[in-house]
Scaffold this motif. Structure first.
Motif, mmCIF file in Angstrom:
data_model
loop_
_atom_site.group_PDB
_atom_site.id
_atom_site.type_symbol
_atom_site.label_atom_id
_atom_site.label_comp_id
_atom_site.label_asym_id
_atom_site.label_seq_id
_atom_site.Cartn_x
_atom_site.Cartn_y
_atom_site.Cartn_z
ATOM 1 N N GLY A 79 26.781 1.480 -5.621
ATOM 2 C CA GLY A 79 26.904 0.033 -5.693
ATOM 3 C C GLY A 79 26.102 -0.658 -4.612
ATOM 4 N N ASN A 80 26.114 -0.073 -3.367
ATOM 5 C CA ASN A 80 25.336 -0.653 -2.288
ATOM 6 C C ASN A 80 23.858 -0.572 -2.578
ATOM 7 O OD1 ASN A 80 27.665 -1.221 -0.858
ATOM 8 N ND2 ASN A 80 27.630 0.712 0.283
ATOM 9 N N ALA A 81 23.443 0.557 -3.148
ATOM 10 C CA ALA A 81 22.025 0.710 -3.472
ATOM 11 C C ALA A 81 21.595 -0.324 -4.491
ATOM 12 C CB ALA A 81 21.750 2.115 -4.010
ATOM 13 N N SER A 82 22.494 -0.618 -5.446
ATOM 14 C CA SER A 82 22.147 -1.612 -6.468
ATOM 15 C C SER A 82 21.967 -2.982 -5.840
ATOM 16 C CB SER A 82 23.235 -1.639 -7.535
ATOM 17 O OG SER A 82 22.982 -2.609 -8.492
ATOM 18 N N ARG A 83 22.843 -3.324 -4.868
ATOM 19 C CA ARG A 83 22.704 -4.628 -4.219
ATOM 20 C C ARG A 83 21.444 -4.697 -3.377
ATOM 21 N NH1 ARG A 83 28.310 -3.939 -3.835
ATOM 22 N NH2 ARG A 83 28.141 -3.010 -1.772
ATOM 23 N N ASP A 84 21.073 -3.572 -2.737
ATOM 24 C CA ASP A 84 19.891 -3.573 -1.897
ATOM 25 C C ASP A 84 18.624 -3.741 -2.703
ATOM 26 O OD1 ASP A 84 21.412 -3.229 0.327
ATOM 27 O OD2 ASP A 84 21.165 -1.038 0.401
ATOM 28 N N GLN A 85 18.665 -3.417 -4.012
ATOM 29 C CA GLN A 85 17.475 -3.476 -4.832
ATOM 30 C C GLN A 85 17.267 -4.858 -5.430
ATOM 31 O OE1 GLN A 85 18.331 -0.324 -7.515
ATOM 32 N NE2 GLN A 85 17.270 1.201 -6.307
ATOM 33 N N SER A 86 18.015 -5.855 -5.000
ATOM 34 C CA SER A 86 17.846 -7.181 -5.581
ATOM 35 C C SER A 86 16.475 -7.729 -5.235
ATOM 36 C CB SER A 86 18.925 -8.131 -5.053
ATOM 37 O OG SER A 86 18.810 -8.291 -3.676
ATOM 38 N N VAL A 87 15.947 -8.553 -6.120
ATOM 39 C CA VAL A 87 14.644 -9.161 -5.890
ATOM 40 C C VAL A 87 14.830 -10.316 -4.944
ATOM 41 C CG1 VAL A 87 12.719 -10.343 -6.983
ATOM 42 C CG2 VAL A 87 13.887 -8.495 -8.180
ATOM 43 N N ARG A 88 14.194 -10.238 -3.799
ATOM 44 C CA ARG A 88 14.395 -11.264 -2.797
ATOM 45 C C ARG A 88 13.232 -12.234 -2.784
ATOM 46 N NH1 ARG A 88 15.639 -7.583 2.301
ATOM 47 N NH2 ARG A 88 13.922 -6.453 1.382
ATOM 48 N N ARG A 122 0.841 -1.217 0.000
ATOM 49 C CA ARG A 122 0.000 0.000 0.000
ATOM 50 C C ARG A 122 0.864 1.250 0.000
ATOM 51 N NH1 ARG A 122 -3.303 -2.877 3.791
ATOM 52 N NH2 ARG A 122 -2.244 -1.782 5.485
ATOM 53 N N LYS A 123 1.966 1.202 0.718
ATOM 54 C CA LYS A 123 2.859 2.359 0.809
ATOM 55 C C LYS A 123 3.430 2.725 -0.552
ATOM 56 C CE LYS A 123 7.237 3.806 2.953
ATOM 57 N NZ LYS A 123 8.344 3.381 3.864
ATOM 58 N N HIS A 124 3.734 1.704 -1.359
ATOM 59 C CA HIS A 124 4.359 1.933 -2.663
ATOM 60 C C HIS A 124 3.371 1.676 -3.801
ATOM 61 C CE1 HIS A 124 8.324 2.307 -0.807
ATOM 62 N NE2 HIS A 124 8.079 1.212 -0.117
ATOM 63 N N ILE A 125 2.111 1.962 -3.574
ATOM 64 C CA ILE A 125 1.079 1.635 -4.547
ATOM 65 C C ILE A 125 1.273 2.376 -5.870
ATOM 66 C CG2 ILE A 125 -0.493 3.411 -3.696
ATOM 67 C CD1 ILE A 125 -1.399 -0.099 -5.061
ATOM 68 N N LYS A 142 12.723 -0.537 -7.908
ATOM 69 C CA LYS A 142 11.820 -1.308 -7.059
ATOM 70 C C LYS A 142 12.231 -1.176 -5.599
ATOM 71 C CE LYS A 142 12.101 -5.710 -6.107
ATOM 72 N NZ LYS A 142 11.756 -5.730 -4.660
ATOM 73 N N PRO A 143 11.283 -0.836 -4.714
ATOM 74 C CA PRO A 143 11.624 -0.739 -3.292
ATOM 75 C C PRO A 143 12.257 -2.032 -2.787
ATOM 76 C CG PRO A 143 9.449 0.183 -3.697
ATOM 77 C CD PRO A 143 9.879 -0.473 -4.981
ATOM 78 N N ALA A 144 13.415 -1.914 -2.146
ATOM 79 C CA ALA A 144 14.178 -3.100 -1.751
ATOM 80 C C ALA A 144 13.430 -3.956 -0.744
ATOM 81 C CB ALA A 144 15.528 -2.668 -1.175
#
Length: 337
Positions: free
Chosen positions: A328-337, A80-83, A187-189
């Motif tokens: 680079g850290n931001a890119s890793r945090d955005q991985s699809v988990r 809902r937050k990222h709707i 995409k929100p991490a």
């Protein structure tokens, strides 16, 4: 051999693992999506394009729900937050893109659809460049070569650029898919990969529902048979649930620009499948375009290998361009988990 050299090689080997996985996932999605162009063409005369798209996503929702519904419910507050982000991703990647491709199948060949879709990685790369990623001369050259193949194809080898209606639908679809792929980097991490997939499928189907109702009222439905249900099951389960998850994961690992290089293989796969399954003709023009696209993939792949070497410096982005450590850290945090 000095200690820093050993450490650098170890770091490069660790970086090569995720990059290899990302390339493999992008290739899996590309090959699977190649079949969806063939099904779009095969169903063009029996299932209205909008109804084809709607039932595709209903089947995809049913396929993903057992694995994702519970996680999506747990993350409902985040969703809902990222709707707004979810609505935009759903509109581009679910509602618009596949509907345009299905509509294109009415008036153009599956081979042409696959060839023209090769333009979408160019848009992905443009978005990445605007975001600060350096693409490299070889990758840019490869994209230009692939674009040249698209231009030659849709123009029929002339300079008149007399587009068929279906070609224009596919060009619009390529723009939509390229925008969706670039959007995935934002995409929100905190949203997991499966909840994101499930939410976009549901929202995309809901946005498609009014158009589906109108299509059903005007055109009527279709008669379920083995010839219609089997392709729908393929595009719903394999081409939607599996391929979209693989593509989203690939972009989280290697970025949209590098995944786009692999995506250039799709026209080749589509041309071969449409020739083998649908009996579509393959003349010298299609063969030349396939050669141009393959040449672009070779150049792009060479650039990707070069991009993996400087990983030990700590300031190289997953796409082969230089970036700050924070980036680079931001890119890793955005991985699809």
């Amino acid at each position: 051999m000095s200690a820093p050299t050993v450490a650098s090689k170890a770091q490069a080997q660790r970086a090569a693992g995720p990059i290899g996985l990302g390339l493999a996932l992008a290739a899996l999605a590309t090959v699977v999506w190649s079949g969806s162009f063939v099904t779009s063409r095969a169903l063009a005369d029996s299932v209205p394009p909008i109804q084809h798209a709607f039932w595709r996503w209903i089947i995809a929702i049913a396929a993903v729900a057992p694995f994702a519904a519970r996680q999506a419910w747990r993350q409902r507050a985040l969703l809902r937050k990222h709707i707004r982000f979810l609505l935009l991703a759903s509109l581009l990647g679910v509602t618009v893109y596949n509907t345009l491709v299905n509509q294109a199948g009415v008036t153009t060949t599956a081979g042409n659809m696959g060839m023209i879709m090769a333009a979408s990685p160019v848009l992905m790369a443009v978005y990445e460049r605007l975001g600060g990623t350096k693409l490299g001369v070889r990758r840019v050259t490869g994209m230009l070569i692939a674009c040249a193949g698209v231009v030659v194809l849709v123009s029929g080898g002339s300079l008149s650029m007399d587009f068929a209606p279906g070609d224009l639908w596919v060009i619009a679809g390529a723009l939509s898919f390229g925008s969706y792929s670039a959007l995935l980097k934002r995409k929100p991490a905190e949203i997991g990969g499966l909840p994101f997939l499930f939410a976009t499928f549901v929202l995309g189907a809901l946005m498609l529902l009014p158009v589906f109702v109108a299509s059903y009222a005007v055109q009527g439905g279709f008669t379920p048979s083995a010839g219609t249900l089997s392709p729908l099951l393929y595009v719903g389960v394999v081409s939607s649930a599996i391929a979209f998850f693989a593509w989203n994961k690939a972009i989280s690992i290697i970025g949209a620009a590098r995944a786009g290089v692999i995506y250039y293989l799709q026209p080749v796969c589509v041309a071969l499948l449409s020739f083998a399954v649908l009996g579509e003709a393959m003349g010298w023009l299609q063969v030349m375009c396939m050669g141009l696209i393959l040449g672009g993939v070779v150049l792009g792949a060479a650039r990707a290998k070069e991009g993996a070497r400087p990983a030990s410096h700590g300031n190289t982005s997953p796409d082969g361009g230089n970036s700050s450590p924070d980036r680079g850290n931001a890119s890793r945090d955005q991985s699809v988990r």
